[in-house]
Motif scaffolding. Structure first.
Motif, PDB file in Angstrom:
ATOM      1  N   MET A  12       0.819  -1.186   0.000  1.00 49.47           N
ATOM      2  CA  MET A  12       0.000   0.000   0.000  1.00 49.47           C
ATOM      3  C   MET A  12       0.868   1.256   0.000  1.00 49.47           C
ATOM      4  O   MET A  12       0.576   2.213  -0.678  1.00 49.47           O
ATOM      5  N   PHE A  13       1.929   1.265   0.766  1.00 51.62           N
ATOM      6  CA  PHE A  13       2.769   2.441   0.865  1.00 51.62           C
ATOM      7  C   PHE A  13       3.914   2.320  -0.121  1.00 51.62           C
ATOM      8  O   PHE A  13       4.666   1.365  -0.106  1.00 51.62           O
ATOM      9  N   SER A  14       4.018   3.315  -0.964  1.00 52.04           N
ATOM     10  CA  SER A  14       5.121   3.386  -1.901  1.00 52.04           C
ATOM     11  C   SER A  14       5.316   4.854  -2.252  1.00 52.04           C
ATOM     12  O   SER A  14       4.458   5.679  -1.996  1.00 52.04           O
ATOM     13  N   GLY A  15       6.429   5.158  -2.785  1.00 48.81           N
ATOM     14  CA  GLY A  15       6.673   6.544  -3.142  1.00 48.81           C
ATOM     15  C   GLY A  15       7.891   7.082  -2.434  1.00 48.81           C
ATOM     16  O   GLY A  15       8.635   6.353  -1.786  1.00 48.81           O
ATOM     17  N   GLU A  16       8.070   8.388  -2.563  1.00 47.03           N
ATOM     18  CA  GLU A  16       9.269   9.019  -2.032  1.00 47.03           C
ATOM     19  C   GLU A  16       9.161   9.407  -0.568  1.00 47.03           C
ATOM     20  O   GLU A  16      10.166   9.500   0.117  1.00 47.03           O
ATOM     21  N   ALA A  17       7.954   9.665  -0.088  1.00 48.60           N
ATOM     22  CA  ALA A  17       7.779  10.096   1.303  1.00 48.60           C
ATOM     23  C   ALA A  17       8.081   8.930   2.245  1.00 48.60           C
ATOM     24  O   ALA A  17       7.833   7.764   1.918  1.00 48.60           O
ATOM     25  N   PRO A  18       8.588   9.235   3.436  1.00 48.00           N
ATOM     26  CA  PRO A  18       8.817   8.176   4.422  1.00 48.00           C
ATOM     27  C   PRO A  18       7.498   7.472   4.767  1.00 48.00           C
ATOM     28  O   PRO A  18       6.424   8.080   4.702  1.00 48.00           O
ATOM     29  N   ILE A  19       7.596   6.223   5.132  1.00 52.79           N
ATOM     30  CA  ILE A  19       6.403   5.424   5.417  1.00 52.79           C
ATOM     31  C   ILE A  19       5.577   6.037   6.539  1.00 52.79           C
ATOM     32  O   ILE A  19       4.344   6.074   6.454  1.00 52.79           O
ATOM     33  N   PHE A  20       6.216   6.567   7.591  1.00 49.27           N
ATOM     34  CA  PHE A  20       5.440   7.158   8.683  1.00 49.27           C
ATOM     35  C   PHE A  20       4.628   8.355   8.179  1.00 49.27           C
ATOM     36  O   PHE A  20       3.494   8.570   8.608  1.00 49.27           O
ATOM     37  N   GLN A  21       5.175   9.116   7.221  1.00 48.80           N
ATOM     38  CA  GLN A  21       4.448  10.259   6.646  1.00 48.80           C
ATOM     39  C   GLN A  21       3.287   9.770   5.793  1.00 48.80           C
ATOM     40  O   GLN A  21       2.197  10.344   5.818  1.00 48.80           O
ATOM     41  N   GLN A  22       3.520   8.696   5.051  1.00 49.66           N
ATOM     42  CA  GLN A  22       2.454   8.122   4.234  1.00 49.66           C
ATOM     43  C   GLN A  22       1.316   7.612   5.105  1.00 49.66           C
ATOM     44  O   GLN A  22       0.138   7.762   4.758  1.00 49.66           O
ATOM     45  N   LEU A  23       1.644   7.011   6.250  1.00 46.41           N
ATOM     46  CA  LEU A  23       0.606   6.554   7.174  1.00 46.41           C
ATOM     47  C   LEU A  23      -0.165   7.754   7.727  1.00 46.41           C
ATOM     48  O   LEU A  23      -1.399   7.735   7.757  1.00 46.41           O
ATOM     49  N   ALA A  24       0.543   8.788   8.150  1.00 45.50           N
ATOM     50  CA  ALA A  24      -0.119   9.989   8.663  1.00 45.50           C
ATOM     51  C   ALA A  24      -1.039  10.577   7.593  1.00 45.50           C
ATOM     52  O   ALA A  24      -2.181  10.973   7.895  1.00 45.50           O
ATOM     53  N   ASP A  25      -0.581  10.613   6.350  1.00 47.76           N
ATOM     54  CA  ASP A  25      -1.395  11.132   5.256  1.00 47.76           C
ATOM     55  C   ASP A  25      -2.642  10.283   5.037  1.00 47.76           C
ATOM     56  O   ASP A  25      -3.731  10.816   4.784  1.00 47.76           O
ATOM     57  N   LYS A  26      -2.496   8.973   5.140  1.00 49.25           N
ATOM     58  CA  LYS A  26      -3.636   8.058   4.963  1.00 49.25           C
ATOM     59  C   LYS A  26      -4.665   8.271   6.065  1.00 49.25           C
ATOM     60  O   LYS A  26      -5.880   8.340   5.797  1.00 49.25           O
ATOM     61  N   ILE A  27      -4.220   8.389   7.300  1.00 47.39           N
ATOM     62  CA  ILE A  27      -5.149   8.630   8.409  1.00 47.39           C
ATOM     63  C   ILE A  27      -5.822   9.988   8.225  1.00 47.39           C
ATOM     64  O   ILE A  27      -7.043  10.118   8.408  1.00 47.39           O
TER      65      ILE A  27
END
Length: 121
Positions: free
Chosen positions: A1-16
């Motif tokens: 689910m998480f991919s891309g340039e942003a760190p995974i913790f940022q991607q999780l925060a963005d998803k929430i």
């Protein structure tokens, strides 16, 4: 689910944050714990905690000791306002600068945007 340039913790925060803005997590309702997010997304619990804590620091989530994590009152509007500011910085300013370089005035730019909108319908 998480991919891309942003760190995974940022991607999780963005998803929430996306889920809060979309109403998946209404204000004053519980959200899964960082441990639950970590298990669901198969990530390190420290990474999940870091992502959740970004939203706590922003004021979109709050912790109730011994009870859990909750969406703060006003979180949806806070996140929308934050995103609008980010939109202005990341997209609008560069667009206006490029339009200036190309000699596109505001009337022509508005016309181009209107044409794009009609083309996407």
């Amino acid at each position: 689910m998480f991919s891309g340039e942003a760190p995974i913790f940022q991607q999780l925060a963005d998803k929430i944050a996306d889920d809060i803005v979309a109403g998946v997590y209404p204000e004053e309702t519980a959200v899964p714990s960082a441990t639950d997010f970590a298990a669901f997304h198969r990530m390190n619990p420290a990474t999940a905690s870091k992502g959740v804590n970004l939203l706590v620091e922003l004021g979109a989530l709050y912790k109730q000791r011994g009870i859990g994590m909750f969406v703060a009152t006003g979180a949806r509007e806070l996140l929308r306002r934050t995103r609008r500011d980010d939109f202005r910085t990341r997209y609008l300013r560069p667009l206006l600068e490029e339009a200036r370089v190309l000699g596109i005035d505001s009337d022509e730019l508005h016309h181009l945007i209107s044409e794009e909108e009609r083309g996407q319908q």
